[in-house]
Motif scaffolding. Structure first.
Motif, short mmCIF file in Angstrom:
data_model
loop_
_atom_site.label_atom_id
_atom_site.label_comp_id
_atom_site.label_asym_id
_atom_site.label_seq_id
_atom_site.Cartn_x
_atom_site.Cartn_y
_atom_site.Cartn_z
N ALA A 1 48.45 53.81 66.93
CA ALA A 1 48.85 52.44 67.22
C ALA A 1 49.32 52.35 68.67
O ALA A 1 49.57 53.36 69.34
N TRP A 2 49.44 51.11 69.12
CA TRP A 2 49.99 50.85 70.45
C TRP A 2 51.51 51.03 70.45
O TRP A 2 52.17 50.70 69.48
N ASP A 3 52.02 51.52 71.56
CA ASP A 3 53.44 51.51 71.87
C ASP A 3 53.52 51.07 73.34
O ASP A 3 53.47 51.90 74.24
N GLY A 4 53.54 49.77 73.54
CA GLY A 4 53.43 49.23 74.90
C GLY A 4 52.02 49.45 75.42
O GLY A 4 51.05 49.06 74.77
N GLU A 5 51.90 50.13 76.54
CA GLU A 5 50.59 50.43 77.11
C GLU A 5 50.11 51.82 76.75
O GLU A 5 49.04 52.24 77.19
#
Length: 159
Positions: free
Chosen positions: A36-40
Motif C-alpha cells: 500500500a501507499w504510505d505518502g509517496e
C-alpha cells in the motif's frame, strides 16, 4: 501478521492473477504480501513464520527476496494505477506487473519473530517499466536492500 486494515493493491487484482505464491490473496499456502501507499513511498508489512528459518533465530533469505520481488511489482502497480488517476478501492482494475529483474543485497541477518517492513521508492523508466528500490527493516534495523525492474504483464500471460 495480517495487514488487512489498509487498501492494498493486491486486493484489487482479478482472480485469474491473484495466485502468486508471494502476493496472491487466493493462494492460502503463500505469503499473501500486501502493498500500500504510505505518502509517496510504498510499504509491505510481513511477519515470517517459524518455517521460514535459515538457521535458528534467523529468516531464510529466499523469503526476503520474495518480499522484495512482490513488493516491487505491487509498488509498480500502485504507481501506474495512481498515474492513471486511480487508487486501491476505486473499483478500477489496476495494471498487473511481472518481474524483469531482481537484485537483493543482504546487509545483516534478519531475526525471526519481528515484523518486517519493506519500504519502496518507485521510479518510472518507461511507460510500461518501473524500477522500485526497496529497504527491508526488522524493527529499526535495515537488513536488506533490493531493486526490482517491473514490466506491465504481457497480454500473452492471460488465459
Amino acid at each position: 501478521m495480517e495487514n488487512h486494515s489498509v487498501s492494498a493493491i493486491q486486493d484489487e487484482y482479478p482472480e485469474d492473477f491473484a495466485w502468486c505464491y508471494g502476493c496472491g490473496r487466493l493462494n492460502k499456502e503463500g505469503h499473501q504480501f500486501r502493498t500500500a501507499w504510505d505518502g509517496e513511498e510504498t510499504v509491505t508489512l510481513y511477519e515470517p513464520k517459524e518455517v521460514h528459518t535459515a538457521i535458528p533465530g534467523f529468516v531464510y533469505g529466499g523469503v526476503i527476496a520474495s518480499l522484495v520481488d512482490c513488493h516491487g511489482t505491487g509498488s509498480a502497480s500502485l504507481a501506474l494505477h495512481r498515474k492513471n488517476g486511480f487508487e486501491p478501492g476505486s473499483g478500477e482494475e489496476p495494471p498487473r506487473f511481472v518481474t524483469a529483474s531482481l537484485h537483493v543485497d543482504y546487509l545483516k541477518p534478519t531475526p525471526q519473530g519481528i515484523v518486517l517492513k519493506a519500504v519502496g521508492k518507485v521510479e518510472e523508466v518507461h511507460p510500461k517499466k518501473f524500477k522500485v528500490k526497496t529497504e527491508v527493516y526488522a524493527g529499526d534495523v535495515l537488513c536488506a536492500t533490493g531493486e526490482v525492474t517491473a514490466v506491465v504483464m504481457p497480454a500473452s500471460f492471460a488465459k
